[in-house]
Write a protein that holds these residues in place. Structure first.
Motif: not given
Length: 374
Positions: A47-58
């Protein structure tokens, strides 16, 4: 080519290993193509890596079996799967596509289908499904997906046997990249990249190398908490007299290719089949000759050209003999390294993977088989 407006992605784990690194690439390609991407996963490095790529996480529950007595673990995982399925149904409202990463997310998709999720769903298959419990799970809930993208023919074969539609999109690696420098280390360095986890077989490698004189071993990779006992056993084995001072534990390295360029031979000793071996692709991209266990997606890669030596899983003597063959033949190491780069350039680059992945997405959207709930 048809691109989705919104994609909801479900990962069964919030940890990050090779499969999750591939998922991050997939999400990035969809995002770059203009899709809104939302990742459902448990809190953690993914999730942390996804947020760094501007991807929304739930946040969703972890869908892997917890460290509990097995009957209780199955019950807990089933409850978590229902919760994740309800959340998936809610978050996928208005989406064009659901992307599922990993076998253990299938029960949540099955639950969402029971709640009349009509969105087309693609399952990205990163495992060679061979265990009985995995095969049973596949038979029960596998048809919830409309299509599977397998990272190798070996990963897709059990799905084909059950009549599920499968397309193979091999993993890729960065290209172009610089090769390792000419010449050899003294002593030669045998490298192995991968998580320190039992199925990766580093223990077999250490036993194989122990009697070989004038070589060192470097193990590049961290470990998950559940594998701490195995990692400690590896360190204890490396401290024994026949290996003492010859094994380096590098941990998780920031630049894997730079590390691999300092090696002379790359080894993939996995005791369970690798579906789409990322480390092996990286070895070949930097002109490392390889020794690898002959099963899963690794066999397909080694069959492409004489780029390495194949050995049986758990065969300490066979692994030792293969490593000794390369240690004693510098010309063979050079020729295999050169051919390895040619194989990568021809079929296994990230550009190849991105083009084929997005083509499957487009094909599924055009067909829209998710119009009727399963």
């Amino acid at each position: 080519m048809t691109t989705p407006r919104k994609v909801v992605v479900l990962s069964h784990t919030g940890l990050r290993s090779g499969a999750e690194s591939v998922l991050l690439r997939n999400m990035g390609w969809l995002h770059d193509a203009g899709a809104e991407v939302e990742l459902l996963t448990s809190p953690g490095p993914l999730a942390e890596a996804a947020r760094e790529r501007a991807i929304t996480t739930t946040a969703t529950p972890n869908l892997k079996l917890p460290a509990l007595p097995r009957p209780l673990a199955v019950i807990v995982t089933a409850i978590r799967g229902v919760i994740a399925g309800i959340l998936l149904r809610r978050r996928a409202r208005g989406a064009d596509l659901v992307l599922l990463n990993g076998l253990l997310g299938l029960p949540a998709l099955w639950v969402a289908r029971r709640l009349r999720l009509r969105v087309p769903a693609i399952w990205v298959v990163h495992d060679v499904i061979h265990r009985r419990d995995w095969l049973l799970l596949l038979r029960l809930v596998g048809p919830s997906a409309d299509r599977a993208i397998a990272v190798s023919d070996a990963a897709g074969r059990p799905l084909v046997d059950l009549g599920l539609p499968v397309q193979t999109v091999p993993n890729g690696t960065g290209w172009p990249v610089d090769p390792r420098p000419e010449g050899a280390n003294d002593p030669l360095v045998i490298g192995c990249a991968g998580l320190l986890t039992p199925w990766k077989g580093q223990n077999v490698l250490l036993d194989a190398v122990a009697p070989i004189p004038n070589v060192r071993v470097q193990l590049a990779g961290g470990s998950f908490p559940k594998d701490s006992e195995y990692a400690e056993r590896l360190r204890n084995r490396a401290a024994e007299p026949d290996l003492r001072g010859r094994v380096d534990f590098l941990g998780q390295v920031s630049d894997p290719l730079a590390t691999m360029r300092e090696w002379d031979i790359g080894v993939s000793p996995s005791v369970d089949p690798e579906a789409g071996p990322l480390a092996l692709l990286e070895y070949l991209s930097v002109a490392l000759p390889v020794v690898a266990t002959d099963h899963g997606g690794t066999s397909e890669l080694l069959a492409a050209a004489p780029i390495g030596l194949a050995v049986r899983p758990r065969d300490v003597a066979g692994l030792r003999q293969a490593i000794e063959t390369l240690v004693e033949d510098p010309a063979l190491r050079r020729s295999m390294g050169t051919r390895g780069r040619t194989v990568i350039q021809g079929r296994y680059t990230l550009d190849h993977q991105r083009e084929e992945f997005l083509a499957v997405i487009s094909d599924v959207l055009d067909a829209d088989p998710g119009a009727t709930p399963r």
